[in-house]
Design a protein around this motif. Sequence first.
Motif, mmCIF file in Angstrom:
data_model
loop_
_atom_site.group_PDB
_atom_site.id
_atom_site.type_symbol
_atom_site.label_atom_id
_atom_site.label_comp_id
_atom_site.label_asym_id
_atom_site.label_seq_id
_atom_site.Cartn_x
_atom_site.Cartn_y
_atom_site.Cartn_z
ATOM 1 N N THR A 176 42.425 -21.743 8.278
ATOM 2 C CA THR A 176 41.507 -22.607 7.540
ATOM 3 C C THR A 176 40.580 -21.761 6.675
ATOM 4 N N PRO A 177 40.017 -22.343 5.620
ATOM 5 C CA PRO A 177 39.046 -21.600 4.809
ATOM 6 C C PRO A 177 37.855 -21.129 5.634
ATOM 7 N N GLU A 178 37.437 -21.952 6.588
ATOM 8 C CA GLU A 178 36.295 -21.588 7.432
ATOM 9 C C GLU A 178 36.615 -20.362 8.285
ATOM 10 N N SER A 181 36.485 -17.352 6.061
ATOM 11 C CA SER A 181 35.084 -17.043 5.741
ATOM 12 C C SER A 181 34.401 -16.326 6.897
ATOM 13 N N GLN A 209 37.768 -20.004 -1.844
ATOM 14 C CA GLN A 209 37.159 -20.869 -2.858
ATOM 15 C C GLN A 209 38.172 -21.839 -3.458
ATOM 16 N N LYS A 212 38.870 -24.642 -0.837
ATOM 17 C CA LYS A 212 37.732 -25.557 -0.704
ATOM 18 C C LYS A 212 37.479 -26.367 -1.973
#
Length: 231
Positions: A176-178, A181, A209, A212
Motif C-alpha cells: 500500500t502507499p501507506e 511511506s 504520490q 494516492k
Amino acid sequence: ALPAELRTAVRALVGDLDALFTALGLREESFAVGVLSRVVAAELASYAPARNRRRMATNKASVVFVDRTLDLAGAVGHHGDNLAEKILSVLPKLPGHKIDVMVNMVELTALQTTDETCGIIAPGCLAQPNDPAAKALWESFMNLKQKEAVMEARRHLVEAASRENLPIKMSMGRVTPEQLSSYIQLFRNNLKALENHCGLLQLVLATVQTLKHPQTSKWDNFLAFERLLLQ
C-alpha cells in the motif's frame, strides 16, 4: 457522401498516386481497410488515366490503403497496467523537461505542510543515472505490471534500509502507499542513508504520490471500461 472539400482532396490524392504509379510503371491491385480507404481505392479504380495506365503497365503491385483515424484512440487510451505510464501521466511535469516529472520531496523533510504545491523544497525527479538501484527499479516500473512493480519498490526499500541498519521489517501481502511511506520515513532522520539512497527514494516517492493521486482511480476505471468495450 463526402463533403465537397474532402472529395476534392481525395481526387487530388488519387491524381498524385496515379502519377507515382505511372512513373514506376505499376499495374496495381488495391485493397482497403476502413471507410475512407475504400473511397480512395474506389476513386483510383475508376480514375480514367489510371485505367489506361493499368492496361499498359507491366509491373504488378499490391497497394493497401489503411485508415489511420483510429490512431487517436491509441494515443488517448489507458493501456495496460503499467506503473511508469501512470507516473508520467499523473505527476506534474518537471519545468524545462518533456519526459520527467516533479516528485514532492517534503515527506523526506521535517517541514509540516499539506500543500502539495509547496515550493520551499526542490522537487525530485525520475532520472537517476548515477544510482544503479534506482535505474533497476525504473526498468521494473516500465516492464512489470503495477502490482509487481510496487512489490519491487518495497523490496528495494527493504534492502536499502537493511544495508543502513534501519529498523525495518519486511511485511508480506499487498503493498500500500501507506506502507511505502512508513518505510520512507525511516530514512528521513538518517542523513547518510538519505544521501546513499536518494535516487531510489525519489522513485518510491513518485510511486506513493501516483498511487494516492485521485487521477489514478479514474485511470483504473477508464481501463476497465476500455477492456469491457473490447470484449
